[in-house]
Write an enzyme that holds these catalytic residues in place. Structure first.
Site, PDB file in Angstrom:
ATOM      1  N   GLY A  66       0.886  -1.453   0.295  1.00  0.00           N
ATOM      2  CA  GLY A  66      -0.193  -0.293   0.439  1.00  0.00           C
ATOM      3  C   GLY A  66       0.912   1.285  -0.241  1.00  0.00           C
TER       4      GLY A  66
ATOM      5  N   ARG B 165      14.125   9.234  -3.029  1.00  0.00           N
ATOM      6  CA  ARG B 165      14.661  10.282  -3.177  1.00  0.00           C
ATOM      7  C   ARG B 165      15.597  10.302  -2.774  1.00  0.00           C
ATOM      8  NH1 ARG B 165      15.431  15.227  -0.205  1.00  0.00           N
ATOM      9  NH2 ARG B 165      15.717  16.920  -1.681  1.00  0.00           N
TER      10      ARG B 165
ATOM     11  N   ARG C 133       0.174  -5.874  -6.800  1.00  0.00           N
ATOM     12  CA  ARG C 133       0.795  -7.128  -6.353  1.00  0.00           C
ATOM     13  C   ARG C 133       1.513  -7.806  -7.149  1.00  0.00           C
ATOM     14  NH1 ARG C 133      -5.869  -7.596  -4.499  1.00  0.00           N
ATOM     15  NH2 ARG C 133      -5.427  -6.490  -6.247  1.00  0.00           N
TER      16      ARG C 133
ATOM     17  N   ASP D  74       4.605  -5.346   5.883  1.00  0.00           N
ATOM     18  CA  ASP D  74       5.377  -6.792   5.867  1.00  0.00           C
ATOM     19  C   ASP D  74       5.095  -7.362   4.626  1.00  0.00           C
ATOM     20  OD1 ASP D  74       2.250  -6.360   6.254  1.00  0.00           O
ATOM     21  OD2 ASP D  74       2.694  -7.077   8.397  1.00  0.00           O
ATOM     22  N   GLY D  75       4.199  -7.309   4.015  1.00  0.00           N
ATOM     23  CA  GLY D  75       4.392  -7.898   2.863  1.00  0.00           C
ATOM     24  C   GLY D  75       5.791  -7.667   2.187  1.00  0.00           C
TER      25      GLY D  75
ATOM     26  N   THR E 125       4.916   2.637   5.872  1.00  0.00           N
ATOM     27  CA  THR E 125       3.613   2.314   6.206  1.00  0.00           C
ATOM     28  C   THR E 125       2.576   2.885   6.735  1.00  0.00           C
ATOM     29  OG1 THR E 125       1.583   0.587   6.298  1.00  0.00           O
ATOM     30  CG2 THR E 125       4.564   0.177   7.734  1.00  0.00           C
TER      31      THR E 125
ATOM     32  N   ASP F  15       0.641   2.348   8.646  1.00  0.00           N
ATOM     33  CA  ASP F  15       0.252   1.137   9.734  1.00  0.00           C
ATOM     34  C   ASP F  15       1.275   2.014  10.916  1.00  0.00           C
ATOM     35  OD1 ASP F  15      -2.124   0.703   8.271  1.00  0.00           O
ATOM     36  OD2 ASP F  15      -1.373  -1.285   7.455  1.00  0.00           O
TER      37      ASP F  15
ATOM     38  N   ASP G 280       2.837  -0.413  12.015  1.00  0.00           N
ATOM     39  CA  ASP G 280       3.061  -1.880  12.846  1.00  0.00           C
ATOM     40  C   ASP G 280       4.137  -2.282  12.673  1.00  0.00           C
ATOM     41  OD1 ASP G 280       2.472  -1.866   9.685  1.00  0.00           O
ATOM     42  OD2 ASP G 280       1.024  -3.396  10.338  1.00  0.00           O
TER      43      ASP G 280
ATOM     44  N   ARG H  82      -4.955  -1.189   9.974  1.00  0.00           N
ATOM     45  CA  ARG H  82      -5.407  -3.179   9.660  1.00  0.00           C
ATOM     46  C   ARG H  82      -5.661  -3.129  11.156  1.00  0.00           C
ATOM     47  NH1 ARG H  82      -0.788  -5.227   6.346  1.00  0.00           N
ATOM     48  NH2 ARG H  82       0.145  -3.946   8.012  1.00  0.00           N
TER      49      ARG H  82
ATOM     50  N   ARG I 264     -23.802  14.549  31.334  1.00  0.00           N
ATOM     51  CA  ARG I 264     -22.772  15.864  31.795  1.00  0.00           C
ATOM     52  C   ARG I 264     -24.349  16.874  30.611  1.00  0.00           C
ATOM     53  NH1 ARG I 264     -17.940  15.688  31.068  1.00  0.00           N
ATOM     54  NH2 ARG I 264     -18.051  13.913  29.838  1.00  0.00           N
TER      55      ARG I 264
ATOM     56  N   ILE J  70      -8.400   8.485   2.057  1.00  0.00           N
ATOM     57  CA  ILE J  70      -8.182   9.560   1.841  1.00  0.00           C
ATOM     58  C   ILE J  70      -6.683   9.868   2.899  1.00  0.00           C
ATOM     59  CG2 ILE J  70      -9.669  10.904   1.728  1.00  0.00           C
ATOM     60  CD1 ILE J  70     -10.380  11.637   4.427  1.00  0.00           C
TER      61      ILE J  70
ATOM     62  N   ARG K 169      -4.148   7.642   3.049  1.00  0.00           N
ATOM     63  CA  ARG K 169      -3.198   7.117   2.515  1.00  0.00           C
ATOM     64  C   ARG K 169      -2.602   7.928   1.877  1.00  0.00           C
ATOM     65  NH1 ARG K 169      -1.728   1.988   3.352  1.00  0.00           N
ATOM     66  NH2 ARG K 169      -3.846   0.617   3.282  1.00  0.00           N
TER      67      ARG K 169
END
Lengths: 323, 323, 323, 323
Positions: free
Chosen positions: A11, A21, A72, A103-104, A126, A128, A130, A172, A212, A254, A256
């Protein structure tokens, strides 16, 4: 080492271009030739590889996405596919590879190293956050800011209508984005995969606000939460609180895109350079990360498999601050 | 006229606060007392009304949402409810009312005038731009910019992955937001309720891009389109093109919030002042609008019921420019 | 400890409100009464002090500036002034103080502690990031992002006209903002007070770009640079390169305002809570900071006087990446 | 007509690329060949001209600046220079020219037409909105939003410190940007070249705020104001009000750059297409504009020389709304 290559995969994340760069200009600075591989491992198999110059990465520092593109590759998951890919590099005399992704991407890089002895260094790209071995991944800060900007906008409506909003953010299986945007957006509650929050917990937290006469409530849900999507969670709450005005927004893609934040541009530049210089220094099968503000190399094995726990200080803060 | 009141009602729109500020400061400038009604017609019935000063509207010009809040009122839909509401104003000596909102708001205002002789002037506050009698409604320009910013971000991902994205924007039965964001975002296709676009049309347009190896395609769909939601449309396309990488994003409530754009702040200020000055000048049961850069008053009847066609120049442009 | 007070002082910074919110809500969570002091030490002397509730800090998390306001106080620089100020707190039974600000603020706080035994804990709120004892100060990340956004805009013009731009950023005697924006904005050169860059250095760096027909060059100058303001530096360069198209922009006060970034909101929340909890735990005359992602308390003495060197990794990167 | 060319010239403005895209794709749609001229009239003289395809303008719709670049040309101001330039087009069989720029650009275009019979149509690209024959120029809306965003940030500081800020915006001899940002930013006063505002006027307006203990005041000054720059005006005010805390910010070049707003992208697309289609329809020596939402062609003579008065409604509003 005379020739290296670089690719982006998985992703896309804001800052991948800034990282690219740094890899390219770092390589040129160290006197290497550097090749860009288009569309990740798919392009590697097909030999979609071109020589990059300094100007190839001009004016991309602030651009979202990745100019090398990502795709992919089913073929790369086979041993034969990876052999073809490795051969494409060898036939060009390319002796090392930088991979920018999650990770992929790193799983594929590890196999390339193990099966074909190709030195690879990863840069963690990424949203995420993670990956073990770095405090922050490239794109994470930007994604959090983008989500926060959206939450700020939704709060205008929540306040104007005294509404409850369930807002789903990406991540994820990780609650990082959710916790950061929860604190930054002043959410009443954050639901993350790392902690079990039941629908009754949700309702009792909301009830405190209703007692409240708090005008608006915002619940952030991580996409990987056990209770399901924001849509599903809201439906369960609505079933028990039918008179409440409840709305749902799923922020989606949005998160990403967009121009990377200052933090991500600098992080990406540092990690791109560190990945390249790690390769030059003889590192193999590692990921470059930044921990406590210093460059650290972690084995790809650890980066992929080890757990990276949420900062419990932050989780605790949400309860205190939404009082 | 000595005393006037103002309320906001219906879905909130960026610029409602700027409009409210102009009503209040305009009233004070003309020597009137001015009262704010909280939560629209609901607060009017309950007498949730307070005197406003110049400082009551300080620092709200750039704030999204509405500080007077908005709410639905079931009771106001009854004749008895409206009688109570009118009585609340009369008992305070309030002789005129400015309402900021969309067609539901104006329908209520018209009934107040017809049943109780209360002079009312509306200011068009809705992101949908679906009101006759003004070229642009308050909040529309901001919503278009917010949607466009999201589309720009999604394009980063679409380009990086060679993907098709279906993006749903707001607008209820109107295609205004969709057409503007479609042109501004460089979409390949825009699907609006005003024009029938079949799934076959969609596919043949996308096919043209695929034939030219266009890396990414973006289709904007208006929420009121006949083929259904973006989710539904994408599923229909996917059923016929199963090998394509298709994603969906529904922008949702982020389009309603946020700090108003310059255009909306100025429009809202002009319309708030025009509504107030219309009331002072003896207008009754009208909406203040701006047509071709001049203030125009249209009967609430016409504002609600007359059609406001899309600018066909813009629709034509999408085809030419996405070539 | 039963009652504490909080103030903001010195130049405002984005995130001061988020920090204030955390102090107030943290205090309430720990069962304390909490008082807000308006306009810093000046309001303290004048007794401009009010009790704060949870709702006093609603909806300020995302607001720039400080709702408690800030002001200079000549009187507080005298022993008599500080005695008056301390007396205002004592007479209300206030036993501890949180101050949000920079080195001037902390100098005052230290004197209050030394002369009157008032426990004080500081939270570092300044865009300049020039305080020892914390990796980042509140407002710094936002200021860097604001400056970067401006630089991105200016680059559009620089590229369109093949121009050299000198852009001056804030930071007083510190080059932090300059270095971060230099890397994030892809500057050709960054001039900071910590390193001596001569006009001949500037010209030789620019000359390298001109030799490669680089279309545009951007030089970031810190306001404290030894060669003077951007205006002055540009004039010196122009004197030696009269045929070049050179422009100057001084970003100025836009760097102080605006809604805080996610990073700053979270940092400010953590530091506000840490300052309050430090006070509760018996800390005196310290600043709460975050070093390597952990809360650390540093004596105010050290925070003010010790040096915080620039990260030389970053300085090195600028040369490599602008190749 | 078979072949047309397009150039951008003068100061860059956001939306120039969107306009260029519309010219190119419009030309292809109408079956023409289209050529891009680099660096305005300078590149025309030097023959820096290349054939453009549809993909030549991909992904530039949202980019600030101009990919064709802009430059000044001393040689084009001579008759010989213009003869060379015209010859470059003739030798390539180019029969018409679209120029995107402001009054300087149009002056050159008019001479090309008069001296060499080359049909030219202009599209108004300048942030200043100072051209007769169109309600709005390309880039103006974006510049106003950029300036407004800066003013919003500065207001945070102004409010926090009870300060007076003088903020200078662009606009050359025109007060358009100043008036729009003044209303949008809630300024206390706007100083424009079209109206004489003395220093005493400034002080008496500020005094009204000080009398009501208004916490902050913002004065917007147009760069062309008779009293001088914001810096000079502030110095004059300070001389008479020495005890006031007065600051100055000159927004400068950030106003020229950045991604165009939705409004500007659509306006630019319409005007680019209108210019191209005007040329195809046989128009010569005119500018395409949009007045009251319809495309209108005005002679270049009128566009350059006729006066475009400020909307007095807007000027009047500032006084009422800052009460």
């Amino acid at each position: 080492m005379k020739k290296v290559a670089v690719l982006t995969s998985g992703g896309d994340a804001p800052g991948m271009n800034a990282c690219l760069r740094a890899v390219v200009r770092g390589a040129l600075y160290h006197g290497l030739e550097v090749y860009g591989i288009k569309r990740g491992y798919d392009g590697m198999i097909r030999g979609d590889i071109y020589k990059m110059k300094s100007y190839s990465v001009s004016n991309i520092l602030g651009q979202g996405g990745t100019i090398l593109k990502s795709a992919r590759s089913v073929e790369f998951r086979t041993k034969e596919g990876r052999a073809k890919a490795a051969e494409q590099l060898k036939s060009r005399g390319i002796e090392g590879l930088v991979v920018i992704g999650g990770d992929g991407t790193f799983t594929g890089a590890k196999l390339l190293y193990e099966e074909h002895g190709l030195p690879v260094v990863g840069a963690p790209g990424t949203i995420d956050n993670d990956l073990y071995g770095t405090d922050s991944t490239i794109g994470y800060d930007t994604a959090v800011n983008t989500a926060l900007d959206a939450i700020d906008k939704i709060r205008d409506t929540a306040n104007s209508h005294d509404r409850v909003f369930f807002i789903e953010v990406m991540g994820r299986d990780s609650g990082y984005i959710a916790v950061q945007t929860g604190i930054g957006g002043g959410a009443e509650l954050v639901m993350v995969p790392e902690t079990r929050t039941t629908i009754d917990n949700v309702i009792s937290t909301l009830q405190q606000g209703w007692d409240r006469e708090k005008s608006a409530s915002i619940v952030i849900t991580a996409e990987g939460d056990q209770e399901g999507s924001a849509q599903e969670i809201a439906a369960k709450v609505k079933a028990k609180c039918p008179d409440k005005d409840i709305k749902v927004t799923t922020l989606g893609h949005i998160q990403r895109g967009g121009s990377p934040s200052a933090y991500d541009r600098i992080l990406a530049s540092r990690l791109g350079l560190a990945a390249l210089e790690g390769l030059v220094a003889g590192k193999e099968c590692v990921m470059a990360g930044i921990i406590k503000n210093e460059v650290v190399y972690t084995s790809l094995e650890d980066a992929i498999t080890k757990d990276k726990p949420l900062n419990q200080d932050l989780v605790r803060m949400i309860n205190i601050l939404s009082v």
